[in-house]
Scaffold this motif. Sequence first.
Motif, PDB file in Angstrom:
ATOM      1  N   ASP A   1       0.875  -1.180   0.000  1.00  0.00           N
ATOM      2  CA  ASP A   1       0.000   0.000   0.000  1.00  0.00           C
ATOM      3  C   ASP A   1       0.911   1.230   0.000  1.00  0.00           C
ATOM      4  O   ASP A   1       1.670   1.458   0.955  1.00  0.00           O
ATOM      5  CB  ASP A   1      -0.891  -0.013   1.244  1.00  0.00           C
TER       6      ASP A   1
ATOM      7  N   ARG B   1       0.475   4.225   0.571  1.00  0.00           N
ATOM      8  CA  ARG B   1       0.275   5.185   1.667  1.00  0.00           C
ATOM      9  C   ARG B   1       1.084   4.809   2.908  1.00  0.00           C
ATOM     10  O   ARG B   1       1.296   5.637   3.792  1.00  0.00           O
ATOM     11  CB  ARG B   1      -1.207   5.268   2.031  1.00  0.00           C
ATOM     12  N   SER B   2       1.546   3.547   2.971  1.00  0.00           N
ATOM     13  CA  SER B   2       2.286   3.089   4.154  1.00  0.00           C
ATOM     14  C   SER B   2       3.800   3.172   3.962  1.00  0.00           C
ATOM     15  O   SER B   2       4.564   2.700   4.800  1.00  0.00           O
ATOM     16  CB  SER B   2       1.885   1.640   4.490  1.00  0.00           C
TER      17      SER B   2
ATOM     18  N   THR C   1      -4.211   3.343  -8.738  1.00  0.00           N
ATOM     19  CA  THR C   1      -4.103   2.456  -7.569  1.00  0.00           C
ATOM     20  C   THR C   1      -2.949   2.919  -6.699  1.00  0.00           C
ATOM     21  O   THR C   1      -2.017   3.575  -7.184  1.00  0.00           O
ATOM     22  CB  THR C   1      -3.865   0.993  -8.016  1.00  0.00           C
ATOM     23  N   ASN C   2      -2.998   2.571  -5.417  1.00  0.00           N
ATOM     24  CA  ASN C   2      -1.895   2.884  -4.500  1.00  0.00           C
ATOM     25  C   ASN C   2      -0.877   1.744  -4.423  1.00  0.00           C
ATOM     26  O   ASN C   2       0.125   1.862  -3.725  1.00  0.00           O
ATOM     27  CB  ASN C   2      -2.441   3.148  -3.087  1.00  0.00           C
ATOM     28  N   GLU C   3      -1.150   0.638  -5.095  1.00  0.00           N
ATOM     29  CA  GLU C   3      -0.255  -0.527  -5.007  1.00  0.00           C
ATOM     30  C   GLU C   3       1.121  -0.212  -5.589  1.00  0.00           C
ATOM     31  O   GLU C   3       1.235   0.367  -6.662  1.00  0.00           O
ATOM     32  CB  GLU C   3      -0.852  -1.727  -5.759  1.00  0.00           C
TER      33      GLU C   3
ATOM     34  N   LYS D   1       2.443  -1.854   4.651  1.00  0.00           N
ATOM     35  CA  LYS D   1       1.321  -2.787   4.695  1.00  0.00           C
ATOM     36  C   LYS D   1       1.280  -3.541   3.372  1.00  0.00           C
ATOM     37  O   LYS D   1       1.308  -2.932   2.305  1.00  0.00           O
ATOM     38  CB  LYS D   1       0.010  -2.037   4.911  1.00  0.00           C
TER      39      LYS D   1
ATOM     40  N   VAL E   1      -0.401  -5.527   0.483  1.00  0.00           N
ATOM     41  CA  VAL E   1      -1.700  -5.737  -0.164  1.00  0.00           C
ATOM     42  C   VAL E   1      -1.766  -7.157  -0.718  1.00  0.00           C
ATOM     43  O   VAL E   1      -2.753  -7.860  -0.541  1.00  0.00           O
ATOM     44  CB  VAL E   1      -1.912  -4.714  -1.309  1.00  0.00           C
TER      45      VAL E   1
END
Length: 630
Positions: A211, A213-214, A310-312, A341, A343
């Motif tokens: 993720d 964002r992490s 996507t954030n991936e 984190k 995914v």
Amino acid sequence: MNSFTEKVDVCIVGAGHAGCEAALACARLGLKTVIFTVSVDSIALMPCNPNIGGSSKGHLVREIDALGGEMGKNIDKTFIQSKMLNISKGPAVHSLRAQADKADYTRAMRTVLENQKHLTIKQAEVCEILVEETSRGKKVTGLKTFTGAVYECQAVVLCTGTYLNARCLCGEAITYTGPNGLQAATHLTNCLRNLGIEIARFKTGTPARMDGRSIDYSKMEEQFGDEKVVPFSYSTDPESIQKEQVSCWLTYTNEKTHEIIRNNLDRSPIYAGIIEGTGPRYCPSIEDKVVKFAEKERHQVFLEPEGIHTNEMYVGGMSSSLPEDVQLAMYRTVPGLENCKIVRNAYAIEYDCINARQLNPSLEFKNIKGLFSGGQLNGSSGYEEAAAQGLVAGVNAAMMIKGKEPLILDRSESYIGVLIDDLVTKDNREPYRMMTSRAEYRLLLRQDNADLRLREKGYQVGLISEEQFQALRFKKVQIAQEIERLKNTSLGASKKVQEFLEAHGSSGLRTAASLAELICRPEISYELLAELDLERQPLPKDVIEQVEIEIKYEGYIIRQLRQVEQYKKMERKAIPENLDYDQVPSLRLEARQKLKMFRPVSVGQASRISGVSPADVSVLLVYLEHIKNH
């Protein structure tokens, strides 16, 4: 029991990168084509890193495009970052690499397939290849799906990728699926075995997806794309693809990462003996890197976006099959990933493939007329290697149906030729990856001249239009005329010339020199010479590039062309298909066994088989001359 039956010209089994190129080639050549996939949503899927190109692989994509394939056009439409690699080195190893938007790439390719005349997409699992015995041996008549539908056809191209009997491993957890959790193909292997096809077991792996964002990017080095984007496809207008690009990021593993891995090797399926398949040498898992390169204190880790919607983030360089808890602990030791984190967990995938020595250079099975094979099923790895084989297999299925000569590219004219020759001539015990070092004539096989090398072949096959072919001919004329002009235009040792040379760190002239002689100097370029070259006419950038390379490297190019001529002599010496090697006197036992196993089509191919010595080749040449004269 009644069943559905349809008559078509050719069936393509699998819709990955090989299947897409094979299907498009057949349909564009006017054949009624059906492409089968276990999931329509997996067309041209990128289950590993969503990028196209890279060292040597960029050459393959350019060659696919030069022949009339689709991969180059598709990545030009869907890239989010593009970079020319190895620009500090010579032009032979310059390679384009582009990060794709994973979802867009799949969607764009699916759109092309859905709108291609003569092509039908069918979601179904193929479980049987239908073959009949003829006076000349086995011949394909069609295939059958799991639901019982029969498709009668003249050729089948197998492009099953990593789906055959696939299973994914993450520590002790094993799931019997294909990549990305998609349905595996479990019924076709037994049919292939029953047809006498030798099956091998290979494995590959992929890292976790995070993720975004992490992730703390402030602890990483930002990696930018090129300011001026160079397209993959010769039909893409360079100005149409200049756009804002996303960044990728570089970080590193450390001793703490390596310690966690070493302490948990017993829980890795690779080291616990659970994995049967052989993995790729040149794309090892992080476990393999830590074990095999124990002296290295750190390994590169690239964080690359999976797409703009996507954030991936893809964690390049850290593929793994360790258990989930170990993966998380391991990744969190890497700077910037302390609070990451996951995914999607990293996993290894095992799958069935064939021994490619069972194929002719046309990628048709030696013992089954009309059955072709392309991509990872042939024991290769990589999207680009797959697409290249798929294109050749598809073209040759079409050529067979049309009663024409197959398209066979040799080692001296293309990376695709090197790839296929290596697969069908060498006993590959691990997934094969293309590298520039595998090409003996790589100065001639540059990614910048793929159109000059292969466009005409694409035209002869029928995948390149008349307009494209005429544009190529005009380009060749422009290159030749400009080189001739530069060789015949001299500059004297005037004050202006001497000042120019001194200003650019080049030694002065004692006598007159041609413009071509000045371009041969490392510090002088075609562009720099503009102020002295008063008769110069404007030329396209790609023409100028060829002119400069051909002049600067002329001596090396001439030397390689001489080597190619020697190579071609050996390739032209054909070996009869039914030659009895037991009748060839003085052949060593190992050579006799290998030649009987591989059944090479030429003396050149025979000379590249492991276990066949130069002395054996000499014996073979003498024997072939003897039977020719009697």
